[in-house]
Every structure is written in structure tokens, then in C-alpha cells.
Design a protein around this motif. Structure first.
Motif, PDB file in Angstrom:
ATOM      1  N   ALA A  83      -5.788  -6.312  -1.370  1.00 43.54           N
ATOM      2  CA  ALA A  83      -5.552  -4.864  -1.361  1.00 43.54           C
ATOM      3  C   ALA A  83      -6.688  -4.105  -0.697  1.00 43.54           C
ATOM      4  CB  ALA A  83      -5.351  -4.362  -2.788  1.00 43.54           C
TER       5      ALA A  83
ATOM      6  N   THR B 274      -8.628   0.185  -0.677  1.00 42.97           N
ATOM      7  CA  THR B 274      -9.775   0.119   0.229  1.00 42.97           C
ATOM      8  C   THR B 274     -11.045   0.600  -0.465  1.00 42.97           C
ATOM      9  OG1 THR B 274      -8.277   0.568   2.079  1.00 42.97           O
ATOM     10  CG2 THR B 274     -10.630   0.783   2.507  1.00 42.97           C
TER      11      THR B 274
ATOM     12  N   THR C 270       0.822  -1.208   0.000  1.00 45.72           N
ATOM     13  CA  THR C 270       0.000   0.000   0.000  1.00 45.72           C
ATOM     14  C   THR C 270       0.860   1.263   0.000  1.00 45.72           C
ATOM     15  OG1 THR C 270      -0.195  -0.033   2.416  1.00 45.72           O
ATOM     16  CG2 THR C 270      -1.923  -1.123   1.168  1.00 45.72           C
TER      17      THR C 270
ATOM     18  N   THR D 245       4.101  -0.180   5.716  1.00 46.90           N
ATOM     19  CA  THR D 245       2.654  -0.184   5.920  1.00 46.90           C
ATOM     20  C   THR D 245       2.316  -0.600   7.337  1.00 46.90           C
ATOM     21  OG1 THR D 245       2.230  -0.705   3.591  1.00 46.90           O
ATOM     22  CG2 THR D 245       0.467  -1.194   5.150  1.00 46.90           C
TER      23      THR D 245
ATOM     24  N   GLY E  91      -5.131   1.550   2.265  1.00 48.90           N
ATOM     25  CA  GLY E  91      -4.499   2.206   1.132  1.00 48.90           C
ATOM     26  C   GLY E  91      -5.475   2.519   0.022  1.00 48.90           C
TER      27      GLY E  91
ATOM     28  N   GLU F 188       2.280   1.710  -3.538  1.00 53.43           N
ATOM     29  CA  GLU F 188       1.318   2.222  -4.521  1.00 53.43           C
ATOM     30  C   GLU F 188       0.985   3.683  -4.274  1.00 53.43           C
ATOM     31  OE1 GLU F 188      -0.802  -2.006  -5.766  1.00 53.43           O
ATOM     32  OE2 GLU F 188      -1.848  -0.675  -4.371  1.00 53.43           O
TER      33      GLU F 188
ATOM     34  N   ARG G 168      -6.267  -3.829   3.184  1.00 54.65           N
ATOM     35  CA  ARG G 168      -5.109  -3.068   3.660  1.00 54.65           C
ATOM     36  C   ARG G 168      -5.459  -1.581   3.658  1.00 54.65           C
ATOM     37  NH1 ARG G 168      -2.540  -7.237   5.577  1.00 54.65           N
ATOM     38  NH2 ARG G 168      -4.741  -7.711   5.767  1.00 54.65           N
TER      39      ARG G 168
END
Length: 332
Positions: A306, A314, A47, A106, A311, A50, A309
Motif C-alpha cells: 500500500a 503512501t 487505493t 488506480t 494513495g 480506500e 501505491r
């Protein structure tokens, strides 16, 4: 307060003051000083990686680690040119080998009191500042080994704070404000898509993985990222624990009898039940699990890791689950 720089709908721009170095930040209970905009970043956590890519900082990233799935599609090309130190936790030596002037993470379990990579002090003692996502420490107790315990529910505001603080660190706050604003708009749209279609407070469980497929399951706790998604869509998490990912027995899950089971899909293969196919086989063959309403009525939804997490993914999780609930006829 951070100075705002926002691309307005009319096309106008509000300009932010540039970052003045040295920059002092409070991060996860530690004072961090950034002497200048980092040029060599090791990012431990998909996360965080990205977010850096979304801020246009791929050329500053010299190493990544801790990947649960493929990089988000918009960043495939830039990610292909960035060195992957490890799929899971890298060694302290591997991180230092890239001569970073910033390390981001993260999760506090990688860089924290019980750091799987190292403790924060090990990096700061060598003059390397560390930035850990606020989403994994604000309103959360990471003092014991494991995934931590939430003292306050996760909200996307912590992700937006993460984005803006990295905008300050790298002196790209206008980009950060734009990204945070765009994400908030997408979140609002996803929630609005369920307006007038209440899911009737459906009981749901989110199964991440298990060390032993037939043993207790790591499921989403009551205050983490998946719980936030469920709450925004008006459905009910059957797990009441404040642990991030508590281990729960299938007899307890059966007692709650969730109407929907969400299975987390990932490329990681640390535990046998990381594989969705393994999860599905268990649900359909285990004498306890196969009697669950969600299994008998085939109300099983797959969600990308993903989304679970803190980021960019979400928001995709909110949108995907809303779509799946409608497809199952569980949202009017």
C-alpha cells in the motif's frame, strides 16, 4: 479552482458550493461528464477503493478488484459488505454485470490504451464514465504496454487532487478537503520526524517482485511513489530509470551495492517473488545477492505494498521507513 471546504483547527467550517451537474472533468487526457452523483461504483484498485471508503462512500461501491493486501484497518467493517469481483484484474463482463454508473481505476494499465480490463472507450461507448487516478497519468506516459514511464516525478499533490476530484464527482467536497488536509498534516509530521537525523544519502533499492525469482527484478524507478518516499527521507534510490517498475538484473544492483534493501510485502500471488519469504531466501542464498552490503549487514526493511501505491498508504510508508531507518541506526 475548486471551492474549498475545510474543517478548521478552531472548529469553524468553510462551506463549499455544492457540485452542479452535469460535471465536466479532464481525466488522463479524456473529457469525462458526470450527469449526477454516482450511486453504483465499481472500483478497480485498492487505493481508489480506500479513498472512496475514507470519503464515506462505501454504500455507493458495488464491486472492487485489484487488491495487493488487506484493506486498511479503519475500513475492514465496511469492506466486508462490498462484493470483491477479483483479487487481480476483473473481466470487462464482471464489471458491467454490476451495472455501474461510474468505474474508477488506480492504474491506466487496467483501463487505458492497453487496458487489462478494457479500454476507456469500451465503457464510455456504453454510457459508463471512467475516472483513473491522476497519479498514474499526469506526468506519465502509458502509451506502451507495461507500468508506464514517468516524465515528471510523482508527488502527493496528485493524490490530493484525486481526493478532491472524487469529492466533486460525489458532491462531498467538504469531506474531501478535510481528508486531504489531514493527510498533508500527517505527511509533514512524518518528514519532520527525520529532521536533524539525516540518513546520509544512503543508497537504497526497493524490490517489488520478479517473474522468475532468479531472474531480473521489478524495482522502483527514479520518479515513482517509492522514490518520492525515499527522497522525502533524504535517502538515495540507486535506480535511475524513469520506468515505473523497471526490470533490473542483480549484477546491476550489486554494482550499486545498496546499503538498504526494501522488500515489498503483499498478499497478491501473481509471481513467485510476490512472497517476502521467497525474496528473503533468494537474497540469502543467491551467490550475487548474498554479497550485497545490505544483505551481509541485515539491512533489509519490509514495506507494505500500500505504501508503494499512490494513495492513503503512501504516508504510512514514509512514517514506517523513517522508523526502520532509525532502528537500523542509519538516521542520526
Amino acid at each position: 479552482m475548486l471551492a474549498a471546504a475545510l474543517l478548521l483547527p478552531s472548529g469553524g467550517t468553510v462551506h463549499a458550493e455544492p457540485t452542479h451537474y452535469p460535471l465536466a472533468l479532464e481525466n488522463c487526457g479524456a473529457s469525462v461528464t458526470i450527469k449526477q452523483a454516482p450511486r453504483r461504483v465499481v472500483s478497480i484498485g485498492q487505493t481508489q477503493t480506500e479513498i472512496l471508503y475514507a470519503l464515506g462512500l462505501a454504500n455507493r461501491v458495488v464491486g472492487t478488484a485489484v487488491w495487493f493486501g488487506p484493506v486498511a484497518e479503519p475500513y475492514e467493517a465496511v469492506n466486508a459488505g462490498v462484493k470483491r469481483l477479483a483479487d487481480n484484474a476483473p473481466s470487462f463482463e464482471a464489471v458491467l454485470g454490476e451495472v455501474p454508473d461510474l468505474v474508477t481505476a488506480t492504474f491506466a494499465w487496467h483501463i487505458g490504451p492497453h487496458g487489462a480490463v478494457a479500454r476507456r472507450e469500451q465503457f464510455s461507448g456504453l454510457g459508463v464514465p471512467v475516472y483513473v487516478s491522476p497519479a498514474d497519468c499526469v506526468g506519465k506516459d502509458n502509451s506502451a504496454p507495461g507500468d508506464g514511464v514517468r516524465t515528471r516525478p510523482f508527488t502527493m499533490d496528485l493524490v490530493y487532487r484525486n481526493i478532491r476530484e472524487l469529492g466533486q464527482v460525489f458532491d462531498v467536497l467538504p469531506r474531501a478537503e478535510t481528508l486531504a488536509t489531514e493527510l498533508k498534516a500527517r505527511e509533514d509530521a512524518a518528514i519532520a520526524s527525520m529532521a536533524g537525523r539525516p540518513a546520509r544519502d544512503l543508497p537504497v533499492v526497493v524490490w517489488f517482485s520478479s517473474r522468475d525469482v532468479k531472474g531480473d527484478a521489478f524495482v522502483a524507478g527514479a520518479k515513482g511513489v517509492p522514490a518520492y518516499i525515499l527522497d522525502k527521507l533524504g535517502v538515495h534510490n540507486v535506480i535511475a530509470s524513469d520506468e515505473e517498475w523497471p526490470l533490473v538484473g542483480w549484477e546491476s544492483i550489486a554494482a550499486a551495492d545498496p546499503a538498504v534493501i526494501v522488500l515489498v510485502r503483499m498478499d497478491r500471488r501473481l509471481f513467485p517473488a510476490d512472497d517476502v519469504a521467497v525474496k528473503l531466501d533468494f537474497l540469502r542464498t543467491d551467490p550475487v545477492a548474498r554479497r550485497l552490503t545490505a544483505v551481509r549487514e541485515n539491512r533489509i526493511v519490509v514495506m507494505d505494498a500500500a505504501a508503494t501505491r499512490p494513495g492513503l498508504g503512501t504516508i504510512d510508508g514514509i512514517m514506517a521507513l523513517a522508523t526502520n531507518l532509525k532502528a537500523l541506526g542509519l538516521a542520526r
